[in-house]
Design a protein around this motif. Structure first.
Motif, PDB file in Angstrom:
ATOM      1  N   ASN A  93     -15.224  -3.857  13.662  1.00 49.36           N
ATOM      2  CA  ASN A  93     -13.434  -4.097  14.449  1.00 49.36           C
ATOM      3  C   ASN A  93     -12.464  -4.860  13.336  1.00 49.36           C
ATOM      4  O   ASN A  93     -13.538  -5.276  12.324  1.00 49.36           O
ATOM      5  N   ILE A  94     -11.522  -4.727  13.518  1.00 46.25           N
ATOM      6  CA  ILE A  94     -10.490  -5.116  12.438  1.00 46.25           C
ATOM      7  C   ILE A  94     -10.829  -7.271  12.735  1.00 46.25           C
ATOM      8  O   ILE A  94     -11.158  -7.471  11.883  1.00 46.25           O
ATOM      9  N   PRO A  95     -10.782  -7.616  13.409  1.00 41.93           N
ATOM     10  CA  PRO A  95     -10.545  -8.752  13.694  1.00 41.93           C
ATOM     11  C   PRO A  95     -12.516  -9.768  12.610  1.00 41.93           C
ATOM     12  O   PRO A  95     -12.458 -10.600  12.070  1.00 41.93           O
ATOM     13  N   ASP A  96     -13.552  -8.930  13.077  1.00 43.44           N
ATOM     14  CA  ASP A  96     -14.952  -9.644  12.145  1.00 43.44           C
ATOM     15  C   ASP A  96     -14.796  -8.487  11.272  1.00 43.44           C
ATOM     16  O   ASP A  96     -15.226  -9.672  10.507  1.00 43.44           O
ATOM     17  N   THR A  97     -14.114  -8.017  10.902  1.00 44.48           N
ATOM     18  CA  THR A  97     -13.807  -7.450   9.679  1.00 44.48           C
ATOM     19  C   THR A  97     -13.395  -8.461   8.449  1.00 44.48           C
ATOM     20  O   THR A  97     -13.745  -8.797   7.335  1.00 44.48           O
ATOM     21  N   VAL A  98     -12.185  -8.956   8.859  1.00 46.85           N
ATOM     22  CA  VAL A  98     -10.927  -9.812   8.539  1.00 46.85           C
ATOM     23  C   VAL A  98     -12.195 -11.658   7.697  1.00 46.85           C
ATOM     24  O   VAL A  98     -11.999 -11.809   7.266  1.00 46.85           O
ATOM     25  N   GLY A 118      -2.657   1.942   3.106  1.00 49.87           N
ATOM     26  CA  GLY A 118      -2.075   2.702   2.922  1.00 49.87           C
ATOM     27  C   GLY A 118      -0.671   2.651   4.478  1.00 49.87           C
ATOM     28  O   GLY A 118      -0.420   1.443   4.462  1.00 49.87           O
ATOM     29  N   GLU A 119      -0.123   3.513   4.292  1.00 50.45           N
ATOM     30  CA  GLU A 119       1.130   3.700   5.660  1.00 50.45           C
ATOM     31  C   GLU A 119       0.234   3.483   6.428  1.00 50.45           C
ATOM     32  O   GLU A 119      -0.800   4.194   7.368  1.00 50.45           O
ATOM     33  N   LEU A 120       0.597   3.073   7.705  1.00 45.55           N
ATOM     34  CA  LEU A 120       0.475   3.183  10.002  1.00 45.55           C
ATOM     35  C   LEU A 120       1.127   4.684  10.584  1.00 45.55           C
ATOM     36  O   LEU A 120       1.966   4.806   9.687  1.00 45.55           O
ATOM     37  N   ARG A 121      -0.103   5.290   9.934  1.00 43.93           N
ATOM     38  CA  ARG A 121       0.639   6.421  10.440  1.00 43.93           C
ATOM     39  C   ARG A 121       0.203   7.269  12.450  1.00 43.93           C
ATOM     40  O   ARG A 121      -0.086   7.560  12.699  1.00 43.93           O
ATOM     41  N   THR A 122      -0.724   5.905  12.483  1.00 48.00           N
ATOM     42  CA  THR A 122      -1.282   6.168  13.974  1.00 48.00           C
ATOM     43  C   THR A 122      -0.847   5.108  14.967  1.00 48.00           C
ATOM     44  O   THR A 122      -0.590   4.533  14.343  1.00 48.00           O
ATOM     45  N   ILE A 123      -0.731   5.627  16.032  1.00 48.47           N
ATOM     46  CA  ILE A 123      -0.432   4.669  17.299  1.00 48.47           C
ATOM     47  C   ILE A 123      -1.086   3.609  17.420  1.00 48.47           C
ATOM     48  O   ILE A 123      -0.781   2.800  17.197  1.00 48.47           O
ATOM     49  N   LYS A 124      -2.575   3.835  16.876  1.00 49.67           N
ATOM     50  CA  LYS A 124      -3.583   2.914  17.011  1.00 49.67           C
ATOM     51  C   LYS A 124      -2.991   1.833  16.687  1.00 49.67           C
ATOM     52  O   LYS A 124      -2.835   0.390  16.273  1.00 49.67           O
ATOM     53  N   GLY A 125      -2.520   2.918  14.311  1.00 45.68           N
ATOM     54  CA  GLY A 125      -2.239   1.746  13.458  1.00 45.68           C
ATOM     55  C   GLY A 125      -0.991   0.585  13.756  1.00 45.68           C
ATOM     56  O   GLY A 125      -1.201  -0.006  13.903  1.00 45.68           O
ATOM     57  N   LEU A 126       0.095   1.464  14.584  1.00 52.43           N
ATOM     58  CA  LEU A 126       1.178   0.742  14.705  1.00 52.43           C
ATOM     59  C   LEU A 126       1.146  -0.707  15.707  1.00 52.43           C
ATOM     60  O   LEU A 126       1.459  -1.563  15.923  1.00 52.43           O
ATOM     61  N   ILE A 127       0.348  -0.072  16.969  1.00 54.31           N
ATOM     62  CA  ILE A 127       0.044  -0.874  17.735  1.00 54.31           C
ATOM     63  C   ILE A 127      -1.088  -2.501  17.629  1.00 54.31           C
ATOM     64  O   ILE A 127      -0.346  -3.350  17.788  1.00 54.31           O
ATOM     65  N   PHE A 128      -1.894  -1.649  16.996  1.00 56.57           N
ATOM     66  CA  PHE A 128      -3.136  -2.929  16.504  1.00 56.57           C
ATOM     67  C   PHE A 128      -2.778  -3.574  15.150  1.00 56.57           C
ATOM     68  O   PHE A 128      -3.770  -4.402  14.970  1.00 56.57           O
ATOM     69  N   GLY A 129      -2.678  -2.859  14.047  1.00 59.11           N
ATOM     70  CA  GLY A 129      -2.240  -3.090  12.926  1.00 59.11           C
ATOM     71  C   GLY A 129      -3.276  -2.472  11.897  1.00 59.11           C
ATOM     72  O   GLY A 129      -4.142  -1.795  12.231  1.00 59.11           O
ATOM     73  N   SER A 130      -3.159  -2.696  10.793  1.00 54.36           N
ATOM     74  CA  SER A 130      -4.511  -3.041   9.518  1.00 54.36           C
ATOM     75  C   SER A 130      -5.203  -3.552   9.329  1.00 54.36           C
ATOM     76  O   SER A 130      -4.693  -4.507   9.826  1.00 54.36           O
ATOM     77  N   LEU A 131      -5.950  -3.627   8.912  1.00 54.95           N
ATOM     78  CA  LEU A 131      -6.939  -4.613   8.062  1.00 54.95           C
ATOM     79  C   LEU A 131      -6.507  -5.033   6.752  1.00 54.95           C
ATOM     80  O   LEU A 131      -5.925  -6.518   6.689  1.00 54.95           O
ATOM     81  N   SER A 133      -2.881  -5.709   6.900  1.00 60.80           N
ATOM     82  CA  SER A 133      -1.873  -6.776   7.702  1.00 60.80           C
ATOM     83  C   SER A 133      -2.570  -7.673   8.141  1.00 60.80           C
ATOM     84  O   SER A 133      -2.492  -8.669   8.294  1.00 60.80           O
ATOM     85  N   SER A 134      -3.232  -8.093   8.298  1.00 59.98           N
ATOM     86  CA  SER A 134      -4.328  -8.680   9.356  1.00 59.98           C
ATOM     87  C   SER A 134      -4.782  -9.211   8.161  1.00 59.98           C
ATOM     88  O   SER A 134      -5.049 -10.714   8.415  1.00 59.98           O
ATOM     89  N   LEU A 135      -5.306  -8.485   7.416  1.00 59.84           N
ATOM     90  CA  LEU A 135      -6.198 -10.287   6.520  1.00 59.84           C
ATOM     91  C   LEU A 135      -5.107 -10.510   5.750  1.00 59.84           C
ATOM     92  O   LEU A 135      -5.146 -11.832   5.874  1.00 59.84           O
ATOM     93  N   GLN A 136      -3.515 -10.111   4.922  1.00 58.98           N
ATOM     94  CA  GLN A 136      -2.645 -10.623   4.507  1.00 58.98           C
ATOM     95  C   GLN A 136      -2.483 -11.718   5.467  1.00 58.98           C
ATOM     96  O   GLN A 136      -2.132 -13.113   5.477  1.00 58.98           O
ATOM     97  N   VAL A 143      -2.301 -11.798  -0.648  1.00 54.60           N
ATOM     98  CA  VAL A 143      -3.736 -10.609  -0.955  1.00 54.60           C
ATOM     99  C   VAL A 143      -2.531  -9.947  -1.225  1.00 54.60           C
ATOM    100  O   VAL A 143      -1.292  -9.796  -0.293  1.00 54.60           O
ATOM    101  N   LEU A 144      -2.387  -9.095  -2.592  1.00 54.49           N
ATOM    102  CA  LEU A 144      -1.860  -8.124  -3.122  1.00 54.49           C
ATOM    103  C   LEU A 144      -2.307  -6.681  -2.690  1.00 54.49           C
ATOM    104  O   LEU A 144      -3.139  -6.261  -3.120  1.00 54.49           O
ATOM    105  N   MET A 145      -1.244  -6.022  -1.507  1.00 57.23           N
ATOM    106  CA  MET A 145      -1.687  -5.432  -1.711  1.00 57.23           C
ATOM    107  C   MET A 145      -0.525  -3.580  -2.336  1.00 57.23           C
ATOM    108  O   MET A 145       0.057  -4.705  -2.225  1.00 57.23           O
ATOM    109  N   VAL A 146      -1.520  -3.208  -2.810  1.00 56.43           N
ATOM    110  CA  VAL A 146      -1.277  -2.208  -3.494  1.00 56.43           C
ATOM    111  C   VAL A 146      -0.293  -0.713  -2.970  1.00 56.43           C
ATOM    112  O   VAL A 146      -2.361  -0.282  -2.340  1.00 56.43           O
TER     113      VAL A 146
END
Length: 168
Positions: A93-98, A118-131, A133-136, A143-146
């Motif tokens: 999961n994202i919190p444990d990974t971060v 990448g871009e947030l393309r799913t509803i889940k990604g829009l609600i919970f964020g991505s790895l 953005s959470s890491l940043q 954090v350099l996001m390319v």
């Protein structure tokens, strides 16, 4: 005199965006002679965070359908003494990974994190964020996001044997 190393972590996953982070890390390695790169991959484990080494350079290009990725891999191989490979086992999961990544960053005194994003393309990604953005949001270091690289930079890279960034 021994120069201090600039410690960079490249987060590598199986996403289509990860190779932009790989290319950008190669560009950084060419332009920062004292850079030390740690390539981190995550593996799923329900037993908490653990670490092991895994040399992905010897397993061939990570994106075998891109013939020019071999040039990037050659840059890493030419600086093999400055490239370390690490597998971190953690809950997926994202919190444990971060938390696992930040724990590694603290322990190894990493100064910069590079990752493809990448871009947030799913509803889940829009609600919970991505790895990314959470890491940043939680990282005490940059954090350099390319997200992507401009086609003209890729064309310059493909036409030249060395990835020197040209100042305009």
């Amino acid at each position: 005199m021994n120069e201090a190393k600039f410690k960079v972590l490249l987060y590598l996953d199986e996403s289509q965006f990860a190779y932009f982070g790989v290319i950008y890390s190669a560009i950084l390695m060419v332009n920062i002679p004292n850079m030390h790169l740690t390539v981190v991959r995550l593996k799923e484990s329900n037993n908490g965070s653990m670490e092991s080494e895994n040399n992905w350079l010897n397993s061939g290009p990570i994106y075998q359908n891109l013939d020019w990725m071999q040039d990037v891999m050659d840059i890493f191989k030419s600086r093999a003494v400055d490239v370390h490979h690490q597998v971190i086992y953690c809950n997926p999961n994202i919190p444990d990974t971060v938390e696992a990544l930040l724990e590694y960053v603290r322990k190894k005194s990493i100064e910069l994190i590079v990752m493809g994003s990448g871009e947030l393309r799913t509803i889940k990604g829009l609600i919970f964020g991505s790895l990314a953005s959470s890491l940043q949001d939680r990282s005490p270091i940059p954090v350099l996001m390319v997200k992507s690289l401009p086609q003209d930079l890729l064309d310059i890279y493909r036409s030249k044997p060395i990835l020197k960034i040209v100042q305009k």
